[in-house]
Design a protein around this motif. Structure first.
Motif, PDB file in Angstrom:
ATOM      1  N   LYS A 163      18.436   2.849   6.943  1.00 24.54           N
ATOM      2  CA  LYS A 163      19.808   3.088   7.279  1.00 24.54           C
ATOM      3  C   LYS A 163      19.204   4.746   7.185  1.00 24.54           C
ATOM      4  N   GLU A 164      18.930   5.219   5.544  1.00 25.60           N
ATOM      5  CA  GLU A 164      19.068   6.600   5.072  1.00 25.60           C
ATOM      6  C   GLU A 164      17.935   7.502   6.085  1.00 25.60           C
ATOM      7  N   LEU A 165      16.523   6.649   6.669  1.00 28.08           N
ATOM      8  CA  LEU A 165      15.391   6.887   6.689  1.00 28.08           C
ATOM      9  C   LEU A 165      15.785   6.531   8.659  1.00 28.08           C
ATOM     10  N   GLY A 166      16.317   5.539   9.194  1.00 24.37           N
ATOM     11  CA  GLY A 166      16.501   5.485  10.829  1.00 24.37           C
ATOM     12  C   GLY A 166      15.525   5.184  11.462  1.00 24.37           C
ATOM     13  N   ILE A 167      14.717   3.968  10.315  1.00 21.83           N
ATOM     14  CA  ILE A 167      14.026   3.385  10.824  1.00 21.83           C
ATOM     15  C   ILE A 167      14.110   1.872  10.777  1.00 21.83           C
ATOM     16  N   THR A 168      13.707   0.739  12.037  1.00 22.54           N
ATOM     17  CA  THR A 168      14.462  -0.747  11.210  1.00 22.54           C
ATOM     18  C   THR A 168      13.343  -1.364  10.586  1.00 22.54           C
ATOM     19  N   SER A 169      13.661  -2.601   9.907  1.00 20.94           N
ATOM     20  CA  SER A 169      13.310  -3.177   9.007  1.00 20.94           C
ATOM     21  C   SER A 169      12.017  -3.214   9.287  1.00 20.94           C
ATOM     22  N   SER A 170      11.480  -4.176  10.168  1.00 19.74           N
ATOM     23  CA  SER A 170      10.742  -4.440  10.815  1.00 19.74           C
ATOM     24  C   SER A 170       9.162  -3.275  10.917  1.00 19.74           C
ATOM     25  N   ASN A 171       9.693  -1.820  10.933  1.00 21.38           N
ATOM     26  CA  ASN A 171       8.699  -0.698  10.534  1.00 21.38           C
ATOM     27  C   ASN A 171       8.719  -0.759   9.219  1.00 21.38           C
ATOM     28  N   LEU A 172       9.397  -0.750   8.339  1.00 18.72           N
ATOM     29  CA  LEU A 172       9.749  -0.557   6.368  1.00 18.72           C
ATOM     30  C   LEU A 172       9.070  -1.210   6.449  1.00 18.72           C
ATOM     31  N   TRP A 173       8.813  -2.349   6.903  1.00 19.24           N
ATOM     32  CA  TRP A 173       7.943  -3.061   5.896  1.00 19.24           C
ATOM     33  C   TRP A 173       6.486  -2.917   6.230  1.00 19.24           C
ATOM     34  N   GLN A 174       5.680  -2.388   7.574  1.00 17.92           N
ATOM     35  CA  GLN A 174       4.928  -1.636   8.127  1.00 17.92           C
ATOM     36  C   GLN A 174       4.084  -1.156   7.485  1.00 17.92           C
ATOM     37  N   MET A 175       4.915   0.032   6.923  1.00 14.76           N
ATOM     38  CA  MET A 175       5.023   2.080   6.926  1.00 14.76           C
ATOM     39  C   MET A 175       4.504   1.217   5.267  1.00 14.76           C
ATOM     40  N   ALA A 176       5.933   0.344   4.580  1.00 13.71           N
ATOM     41  CA  ALA A 176       5.603   0.005   2.577  1.00 13.71           C
ATOM     42  C   ALA A 176       4.073  -0.198   2.980  1.00 13.71           C
ATOM     43  N   HIS A 177       3.469  -1.352   3.766  1.00 13.91           N
ATOM     44  CA  HIS A 177       2.518  -2.221   3.577  1.00 13.91           C
ATOM     45  C   HIS A 177       1.074  -1.464   3.109  1.00 13.91           C
ATOM     46  N   ARG A 178       1.119  -0.540   4.577  1.00 17.61           N
ATOM     47  CA  ARG A 178      -0.381   0.898   4.897  1.00 17.61           C
ATOM     48  C   ARG A 178       0.175   1.666   3.866  1.00 17.61           C
ATOM     49  N   ALA A 179       1.230   2.309   3.644  1.00 12.91           N
ATOM     50  CA  ALA A 179       1.629   2.774   2.767  1.00 12.91           C
ATOM     51  C   ALA A 179       0.897   2.980   1.516  1.00 12.91           C
ATOM     52  N   LYS A 180       0.745   0.767   0.660  1.00 10.71           N
ATOM     53  CA  LYS A 180       0.189   0.711  -0.507  1.00 10.71           C
ATOM     54  C   LYS A 180      -1.325   0.972  -0.105  1.00 10.71           C
ATOM     55  N   LEU A 181      -1.593   0.417   1.316  1.00  9.44           N
ATOM     56  CA  LEU A 181      -3.304  -0.138   1.187  1.00  9.44           C
ATOM     57  C   LEU A 181      -3.438   1.504   0.853  1.00  9.44           C
ATOM     58  N   GLN A 182      -2.838   2.424   1.195  1.00 10.60           N
ATOM     59  CA  GLN A 182      -3.608   4.040   1.138  1.00 10.60           C
ATOM     60  C   GLN A 182      -3.576   4.588  -0.419  1.00 10.60           C
ATOM     61  N   LEU A 183      -2.286   4.091  -0.981  1.00 10.00           N
ATOM     62  CA  LEU A 183      -2.361   4.557  -2.677  1.00 10.00           C
ATOM     63  C   LEU A 183      -3.702   3.716  -2.612  1.00 10.00           C
ATOM     64  N   LYS A 184      -3.841   2.527  -2.684  1.00 11.77           N
ATOM     65  CA  LYS A 184      -4.696   2.008  -3.491  1.00 11.77           C
ATOM     66  C   LYS A 184      -6.109   2.305  -2.894  1.00 11.77           C
ATOM     67  N   GLU A 185      -6.473   2.478  -1.856  1.00 14.00           N
ATOM     68  CA  GLU A 185      -7.686   3.594  -1.749  1.00 14.00           C
ATOM     69  C   GLU A 185      -7.667   4.454  -2.336  1.00 14.00           C
ATOM     70  N   CYS A 186      -7.099   5.085  -2.503  1.00 15.37           N
ATOM     71  CA  CYS A 186      -6.915   6.453  -3.450  1.00 15.37           C
ATOM     72  C   CYS A 186      -6.973   6.533  -4.674  1.00 15.37           C
ATOM     73  N   LEU A 187      -6.779   5.676  -5.085  1.00 19.74           N
ATOM     74  CA  LEU A 187      -6.777   5.409  -7.058  1.00 19.74           C
ATOM     75  C   LEU A 187      -8.457   5.176  -6.647  1.00 19.74           C
ATOM     76  N   GLU A 188      -8.707   3.725  -6.027  1.00 25.49           N
ATOM     77  CA  GLU A 188     -10.258   3.947  -6.199  1.00 25.49           C
ATOM     78  C   GLU A 188     -10.727   4.513  -5.463  1.00 25.49           C
ATOM     79  N   ALA A 189     -10.802   5.849  -5.323  1.00 20.71           N
ATOM     80  CA  ALA A 189     -11.625   7.114  -5.185  1.00 20.71           C
ATOM     81  C   ALA A 189     -11.514   7.965  -6.137  1.00 20.71           C
ATOM     82  N   ASN A 190     -10.407   8.237  -6.596  1.00 20.89           N
ATOM     83  CA  ASN A 190     -10.097   8.854  -7.237  1.00 20.89           C
ATOM     84  C   ASN A 190     -10.100   8.684  -9.207  1.00 20.89           C
ATOM     85  N   TRP A 191     -10.070   7.711  -8.746  1.00 18.26           N
ATOM     86  CA  TRP A 191      -9.531   7.360 -10.503  1.00 18.26           C
ATOM     87  C   TRP A 191     -10.666   6.268 -10.878  1.00 18.26           C
TER      88      TRP A 191
END
Lengths: 194, 86
Positions: A163-191
């Motif tokens: 509601k706050e972001l103006g997105i659908t729930s399937s968009n939410l899961w997809q974006m959260a999933h991809r954000a997670k992959l990106q955070l994982k890659e970022c930590l692998e590369a930088n930590w």
């Protein structure tokens, strides 16, 4: 020539910036995890206040007014990060991330070694690690960042985040999933490989 | 193969997406079964799930830390904001 009225509002807003600027900046940073964005949001708020200064009721608390406008600016920031154009861009980035991680059958390309090595319990108390984590969050595209932060602010309630972001729930899961992959890659590369 | 197993079969990519959805407590019963059946046999997905939970904790810790921190605008940033009031 600046009118006397404009001069008055200019003086008032300069003094509000001196008094409340750091609180506004800190709040905007807390809500966006991006220093650059936080600065822009404080500036946008001050410009709005300057333009609508005649709406200010003398005697009322300026901080309340400033924060109301700032909070609206924060909502607008996330909403505009979910327009079709920005979403198309991050969809491309998301597909790339998935291709890096999965083969054409959707199987992981490589083993998922623990991100924390042997030091899990201490890592979350390690200031150096948290600095890396902070920059990984800051580097997420704004719409993914909104989802990651929204999960925390709304206690995992997907419907409120949508509601706050103006997105659908399937968009939410997809974006959260991809954000997670990106955070994982970022930590692998930088930590992990530090 | 058992037909139920066949229906419930998902890829690691789908399992990772369902894992994220699970972290919002948003899985329906069938999705829960599919995820459980997959992670039971897939070591890599189990490892990813642990990494994923760790990232959630690290995000939470970082945001909580930001909430407590006071950040200061530099004089340059303040001047820029004042400059914009024209």
């Amino acid at each position: 020539m600046i009118s006397a009225e404009k001069l008055d509002s200019h003086t008032a807003i300069s003094s509000w910036l001196a008094k409340y600027g750091d609180d506004m900046y800190s709040w905007a940073f807390y809500k966006t995890s991006s220093k650059e964005t936080a600065e822009d949001l404080v500036q946008d708020t001050m410009v709005s206040v300057y333009k609508s200064y005649e709406k200010y009721k003398p005697g009322s608390n300026p901080k309340t007014w400033l924060f109301t406008i700032l909070n609206n600016k924060i909502i607008d920031y996330y909403r505009s990060s979910n327009t079709q154009k920005s979403v198309n861009q991050t969809t491309l980035q998301g597909k790339q991330l998935e291709d890096n991680n999965f083969d054409s059958d959707g199987i992981w390309n490589r083993d998922q070694d623990p991100l924390w090595g042997n030091t899990e319990e201490h890592l979350l108390d390690n200031p150096d690690f948290l600095i890396v984590m902070e920059s990984c969050i800051e580097n997420l595209p704004p719409n993914w960042r909104g989802v990651v932060l929204g999960k925390y602010f709304h206690h995992k309630k997907g419907s409120q985040i949508c509601k706050e972001l103006g997105i659908t729930s399937s968009n939410l899961w997809q974006m959260a999933h991809r954000a997670k992959l990106q955070l994982k890659e970022c930590l692998e590369a930088n930590w992990k490989n530090k | 193969m058992n037909p139920l197993k066949k229906i419930a079969r998902i890829s690691c990519k789908q399992a990772a997406l369902l894992g994220t959805k699970a972290s919002f407590n948003a899985l329906n019963l069938f999705e829960k079964i599919k995820l459980k059946m997959h992670t039971k046999v897939c070591v890599t997905c189990c490892d990813y799930q642990k990494n994923s939970e760790f990232i959630d904790q690290a995000v939470e810790k970082t945001i909580r830390q930001n909430e407590q921190q006071q950040h200061t605008l530099t004089q340059k940033q303040r001047n820029k904001i004042i400059e914009a009031l024209r």
